[in-house]
Write an enzyme that holds these catalytic residues in place. Structure first.
Site, PDB file in Angstrom:
ATOM      1  N   CYS A 111      24.578  41.257  45.173  1.00  0.00           N
ATOM      2  CA  CYS A 111      24.291  40.854  43.896  1.00  0.00           C
ATOM      3  C   CYS A 111      23.616  39.692  43.233  1.00  0.00           C
ATOM      4  O   CYS A 111      22.399  39.013  42.042  1.00  0.00           O
ATOM      5  CB  CYS A 111      24.828  40.607  43.125  1.00  0.00           C
ATOM      6  SG  CYS A 111      26.418  41.736  43.197  1.00  0.00           S
ATOM      7  N   HIS A 247      24.197  35.947  37.146  1.00  0.00           N
ATOM      8  CA  HIS A 247      24.778  37.255  37.341  1.00  0.00           C
ATOM      9  C   HIS A 247      25.123  38.187  36.209  1.00  0.00           C
ATOM     10  O   HIS A 247      26.586  37.401  35.991  1.00  0.00           O
ATOM     11  CB  HIS A 247      25.172  38.108  38.311  1.00  0.00           C
ATOM     12  CG  HIS A 247      25.874  39.178  39.286  1.00  0.00           C
ATOM     13  ND1 HIS A 247      25.250  40.334  38.540  1.00  0.00           N
ATOM     14  CD2 HIS A 247      26.543  39.607  39.984  1.00  0.00           C
ATOM     15  CE1 HIS A 247      26.119  41.599  39.543  1.00  0.00           C
ATOM     16  NE2 HIS A 247      26.931  40.316  40.083  1.00  0.00           N
ATOM     17  N   ASN A 277      27.915  45.566  35.342  1.00  0.00           N
ATOM     18  CA  ASN A 277      26.951  45.059  36.117  1.00  0.00           C
ATOM     19  C   ASN A 277      26.126  45.810  37.456  1.00  0.00           C
ATOM     20  O   ASN A 277      26.512  47.142  38.376  1.00  0.00           O
ATOM     21  CB  ASN A 277      28.565  45.083  36.998  1.00  0.00           C
ATOM     22  CG  ASN A 277      28.011  43.765  38.450  1.00  0.00           C
ATOM     23  OD1 ASN A 277      26.333  43.725  38.934  1.00  0.00           O
ATOM     24  ND2 ASN A 277      28.887  43.269  39.114  1.00  0.00           N
TER      25      ASN A 277
HETATM   26  N1  ACO Z   1      41.551  51.103  33.026  1.00  0.00           N
HETATM   27  C1  ACO Z   1      42.906  50.496  33.384  1.00  0.00           C
HETATM   28  N2  ACO Z   1      43.840  50.383  34.355  1.00  0.00           N
HETATM   29  C2  ACO Z   1      43.261  49.285  34.460  1.00  0.00           C
HETATM   30  C3  ACO Z   1      42.450  49.578  34.873  1.00  0.00           C
HETATM   31  C4  ACO Z   1      41.213  50.509  34.069  1.00  0.00           C
HETATM   32  N3  ACO Z   1      39.277  50.978  34.759  1.00  0.00           N
HETATM   33  N4  ACO Z   1      41.408  48.688  36.786  1.00  0.00           N
HETATM   34  C5  ACO Z   1      42.825  48.398  36.808  1.00  0.00           C
HETATM   35  N5  ACO Z   1      44.161  49.017  36.490  1.00  0.00           N
HETATM   36  C6  ACO Z   1      45.255  48.736  36.385  1.00  0.00           C
HETATM   37  C7  ACO Z   1      45.894  47.855  37.713  1.00  0.00           C
HETATM   38  O1  ACO Z   1      46.078  49.468  38.028  1.00  0.00           O
HETATM   39  C8  ACO Z   1      46.530  47.369  37.208  1.00  0.00           C
HETATM   40  O2  ACO Z   1      47.809  48.022  37.067  1.00  0.00           O
HETATM   41  P1  ACO Z   1      49.657  47.317  37.164  1.00  0.00           P
HETATM   42  O3  ACO Z   1      50.058  45.953  37.142  1.00  0.00           O
HETATM   43  O4  ACO Z   1      50.427  48.725  36.775  1.00  0.00           O
HETATM   44  O5  ACO Z   1      49.667  47.790  39.508  1.00  0.00           O
HETATM   45  C9  ACO Z   1      46.150  46.071  36.180  1.00  0.00           C
HETATM   46  O6  ACO Z   1      45.233  47.213  35.525  1.00  0.00           O
HETATM   47  C10 ACO Z   1      45.823  45.281  37.082  1.00  0.00           C
HETATM   48  O7  ACO Z   1      44.487  45.605  37.405  1.00  0.00           O
HETATM   49  P2  ACO Z   1      43.705  44.183  38.225  1.00  0.00           P
HETATM   50  O8  ACO Z   1      43.054  44.461  39.825  1.00  0.00           O
HETATM   51  O9  ACO Z   1      45.010  43.133  38.769  1.00  0.00           O
HETATM   52  O10 ACO Z   1      43.495  43.225  37.113  1.00  0.00           O
HETATM   53  P3  ACO Z   1      42.300  42.680  36.612  1.00  0.00           P
HETATM   54  O11 ACO Z   1      43.933  41.471  35.944  1.00  0.00           O
HETATM   55  O12 ACO Z   1      42.479  41.060  37.979  1.00  0.00           O
HETATM   56  O13 ACO Z   1      41.422  42.561  36.475  1.00  0.00           O
HETATM   57  C11 ACO Z   1      39.050  43.081  36.766  1.00  0.00           C
HETATM   58  C12 ACO Z   1      40.352  43.167  37.409  1.00  0.00           C
HETATM   59  C13 ACO Z   1      38.372  43.134  35.442  1.00  0.00           C
HETATM   60  C14 ACO Z   1      37.915  43.147  38.125  1.00  0.00           C
HETATM   61  C15 ACO Z   1      39.291  40.871  37.661  1.00  0.00           C
HETATM   62  O14 ACO Z   1      39.941  40.565  38.711  1.00  0.00           O
HETATM   63  C16 ACO Z   1      37.736  40.395  37.419  1.00  0.00           C
HETATM   64  O15 ACO Z   1      37.092  39.929  36.353  1.00  0.00           O
HETATM   65  N6  ACO Z   1      37.421  40.137  38.582  1.00  0.00           N
HETATM   66  C17 ACO Z   1      36.148  39.389  38.963  1.00  0.00           C
HETATM   67  C18 ACO Z   1      35.067  40.157  39.790  1.00  0.00           C
HETATM   68  C19 ACO Z   1      34.246  41.052  39.326  1.00  0.00           C
HETATM   69  O16 ACO Z   1      34.312  41.207  38.072  1.00  0.00           O
HETATM   70  N7  ACO Z   1      33.799  42.063  40.443  1.00  0.00           N
HETATM   71  C20 ACO Z   1      32.728  42.998  39.803  1.00  0.00           C
HETATM   72  C21 ACO Z   1      32.205  43.493  40.536  1.00  0.00           C
HETATM   73  S1  ACO Z   1      31.075  41.780  42.224  1.00  0.00           S
HETATM   74  C22 ACO Z   1      29.928  41.054  41.540  1.00  0.00           C
HETATM   75  O17 ACO Z   1      29.305  41.602  41.497  1.00  0.00           O
HETATM   76  C23 ACO Z   1      29.909  39.126  41.948  1.00  0.00           C
END
Ligand code: ACO
Length: 320
Positions: A111, A247, A277
């Site tokens: 990225c 980004h 993204n």
């Molecule tokens: N739809 C519905 N439910 C989902 C989905 C989905 N697409 N994906 C995951 N879940 C569920 C999971 O199974 C989990 O369920 P459970 O509690 O029953 O086990 C629950 O949602 C929570 O999952 P987490 O992975 O803990 O979700 P989190 O709240 O951490 O959010 C996210 C995930 C949005 C990716 C977050 O970690 C984040 O904002 N990370 C930042 C990193 C990022 O944006 N990366 C992008 C690429 S990296 C880059 O470009 C630098």
């Protein structure tokens, strides 16, 4: 001597996939995706390739720059999802646009790819080796996604953004860039696996793996720190900056960076609502949107920042 951006362009695949469309093929919802990320839709390639999208974006950037492809000395494409392992996407673009005199190569900084491409072009141009460069960030990430993994595939999209830079007295003021290979597995995707006759049990091809919470922690600490560093080195305050073009990973990361910088959130334009993204494509596509909307005037100060797999990061401040 520095570099100035004199033209921008972008290209998104024709096919738009909304969160509701995804909810029809996997267990997810618009509410889950948009509330956690800000993403509502993304463009996913059907026919388009990374090189074709790059070439379309490049032609727009050259037109705005009023420059012919044959005047380019250098083409650098930031990508992790080229069409071939070799030739590079940059060599494909060179051929597609007819930039016969340019040297062309890719950089893989995920990225941060467009930013690293721009910093590399600066090094060549500042040292007097080259004068005109085409820098591109482009991805077809949809081919690297595990479409059975709802936690990653809903986040990403495809597309390309380009900028033409040339030697000038004003433009890029300061930049910083960094890498931390020790955290590489936080966001990873294996290349083709070795299946030579000596390997007993070759495993299946791999897809993108991400520890989202680790990426989040990395982004919200490193991005504001790098932006503060370049502003301080340039002798500028947050209030001097017209726009912060970050980004486009996640709206929560962008809001957190704005808060930590004590900057007006309105200074952080976004594309993630309709693009998701696009890794290396995010920053140049956003820059092109802002430019095409006429939001930039000559002399405006803007900050660009990329961060992602590697881990890698870069921030720069420039005068438009
Ligand atoms: N739809 C519905 N439910 C989902 C989905 C989905 N697409 N994906 C995951 N879940 C569920 C999971 O199974 C989990 O369920 P459970 O509690 O029953 O086990 C629950 O949602 C929570 O999952 P987490 O992975 O803990 O979700 P989190 O709240 O951490 O959010 C996210 C995930 C949005 C990716 C977050 O970690 C984040 O904002 N990370 C930042 C990193 C990022 O944006 N990366 C992008 C690429 S990296 C880059 O470009 C630098």
């Amino acid at each position: 001597m520095t570099i100035r951006i004199i033209g921008t362009g972008s290209c998104l695949p024709e096919n738009i996939v909304t969160n509701d469309d995804l909810a029809k093929i996997m267990d997810t919802s618009d509410e889950w995706i948009s509330s956690r990320t800000g993403i509502r839709a993304r463009h996913l390639a059907k026919e388009e390739t990374t090189a074709q999208m790059s070439a379309k974006a490049a032609k727009q950037a050259l037109e705005e720059a009023d420059m012919k492809a044959e005047d380019l000395d250098l083409i650098i494409v930031g990508t992790l999802s080229g069409d071939y392992v070799t030739p590079s996407t940059a060599c494909e673009v060179q051929s597609l646009i007819g930039a016969d005199h340019a040297v062309a190569f890719d950089v893989n900084a995920a990225c941060s790819g467009f930013m690293f491409a721009m910093n590399t072009a600066y090094a060549y141009i500042h040292s007097g080796i080259y004068k005109n460069a085409l820098i591109i960030g482009a991805e077809t990430l949809s081919k690297l996604m595990d479409w059975n993994d709802r936690s990653t595939c809903v986040l990403f999209g495809d597309g390309a953004g380009a900028a033409v830079v040339t030697a000038d007295d004003t433009g890029l003021m300061k930049f910083t860039q960094g890498s931390d290979g020790s955290k590489g597995m936080v966001l990873a995707c294996k290349n083709r696996l070795n299946n030579n006759p000596l390997v007993q049990n070759p495993t299946e091809p791999d897809y993108v793996y991400m520890d989202g919470q680790e990426v989040y922690k990395f982004a919200v600490s490193t991005v504001p720190a790098s932006i503060k560093k370049v502003l301080e080195e340039a002798g500028l305050e947050v209030s001097d900056i017209k726009y912060f073009l970050l980004h486009q990973a996640n709206i929560r990361i962008i809001q957190s960076v704005a808060k930590r910088l004590k900057a007006d959130p309105d200074k952080f334009p976004t594309t993630l609502e309709h693009c998701g993204n696009i890794s290396a494509g995010s920053v140049p596509i956003l820059l092109d949107e802002v430019n095409k909307k006429g939001m930039l005037q000559r002399g405006d100060k803007i900050v660009l920042a990329g961060f992602g797999a590697g881990l890698t990061w870069s921030a720069s401040v420039m005068e438009w």
